[in-house]
Scaffold this active site. Structure first.
Site, PDB file in Angstrom:
ATOM      1  N   ALA A   6       0.856  -1.186   0.000  1.00  0.00           N
ATOM      2  CA  ALA A   6       0.000   0.000   0.000  1.00  0.00           C
ATOM      3  C   ALA A   6       0.886   1.227   0.000  1.00  0.00           C
ATOM      4  O   ALA A   6       2.082   1.142   0.272  1.00  0.00           O
ATOM      5  CB  ALA A   6      -0.910   0.023   1.225  1.00  0.00           C
ATOM      6  N   THR A   7       0.264   2.358  -0.286  1.00  0.00           N
ATOM      7  CA  THR A   7       0.926   3.651  -0.135  1.00  0.00           C
ATOM      8  C   THR A   7      -0.061   4.600   0.525  1.00  0.00           C
ATOM      9  O   THR A   7      -1.189   4.750   0.051  1.00  0.00           O
ATOM     10  CB  THR A   7       1.357   4.224  -1.496  1.00  0.00           C
ATOM     11  OG1 THR A   7       2.207   3.288  -2.152  1.00  0.00           O
ATOM     12  CG2 THR A   7       2.095   5.545  -1.320  1.00  0.00           C
ATOM     13  N   ALA A   8       0.358   5.212   1.629  1.00  0.00           N
ATOM     14  CA  ALA A   8      -0.466   6.201   2.323  1.00  0.00           C
ATOM     15  C   ALA A   8       0.422   7.379   2.693  1.00  0.00           C
ATOM     16  O   ALA A   8       1.579   7.187   3.064  1.00  0.00           O
ATOM     17  CB  ALA A   8      -1.106   5.595   3.567  1.00  0.00           C
ATOM     18  N   SER A 174       0.438  -1.171  -5.155  1.00  0.00           N
ATOM     19  CA  SER A 174      -0.374   0.033  -4.950  1.00  0.00           C
ATOM     20  C   SER A 174      -1.087   0.386  -6.252  1.00  0.00           C
ATOM     21  O   SER A 174      -0.550   0.156  -7.331  1.00  0.00           O
ATOM     22  CB  SER A 174       0.518   1.217  -4.539  1.00  0.00           C
ATOM     23  OG  SER A 174       1.190   0.970  -3.333  1.00  0.00           O
TER      24      SER A 174
END
Length: 198
Positions: A6-8, A174
């Site tokens: 993921a990318t946040a 992602s």
């Protein structure tokens, strides 16, 4: 962090906080969902963006929301953002022997906007901006280059979106759109979804 990708990202500016995360939920090479919301409103002036195991994200968001609500009803006052971040750190730390596999960017406002980064075992670090997840190195490169303390809230939104797009372009774990949570200083949080093609 290995495992699900993921990318946040989170960005703090004088006018508020922006949290953003892409929508792909994958395990290894398998995409389980293209509509997983990894950005959560917490109360009426806080939120979090997460990377890691999706069930763990949901569990900590629910637990934190309930603890904050209980505190505010019991004490008849709002919980400070720093206190909420520390509470989230305690929730994570209390599970350190069987950790909740989630990296979190937590933010909101009380007397000023704030951003905190938390690892799966509850370390709490205050930052001006940050990124977590498998796409974090790519997102941080852009954030390091483009972030300015005098940015407007709209510029911060655009930078958050662009940093997640850059990461999603190279991180195969992602992708599939971006959820953006905007928390304007003194205002109500709002979430919108942005296409990666936009």
């Amino acid at each position: 962090m290995s495992g699900p990708g993921a990318t946040a990202v989170g960005i703090k500016v004088k006018d508020g906080v922006v949290l953003a995360a892409e929508r792909r939920m994958s395990y290894g090479g398998f995409i389980m969902s293209k509509a997983a919301r990894k950005v959560f409103k917490v109360g009426d002036r806080m939120g979090m963006a997460c990377a890691g195991l999706y069930a763990d994200m949901q569990a900590i968001a629910r637990a934190l929301e309930n603890e904050i609500r209980y505190y505010e009803i019991s004490n008849k006052r709002k919980m400070k953002v720093r206190s909420a971040a520390r509470l989230l750190g305690l929730i994570l730390y209390s599970n350190k022997l069987f950790p909740l596999m989630t990296e979190t960017v937590f933010g909101g406002y009380d007397d000023e906007p704030r951003i905190f980064v938390l690892d799966p075992v509850g370390s709490v670090i205050e930052e001006k901006y940050s990124a977590v997840g498998t796409g974090a190195p790519l997102a941080m490169a852009l954030l390091d280059k483009e972030y300015r303390e005098d940015m407007s809230l709209e510029e911060a939104q655009n930078l958050a979106i662009e940093s997640v797009k850059v990461a999603s372009g190279r991180d195969s774990l992602s992708g599939d759109g971006i959820d953006v949570l905007v928390i304007p200083f003194g205002g109500k949080p709002s979430i919108r979804t942005v296409s990666l093609e936009a």
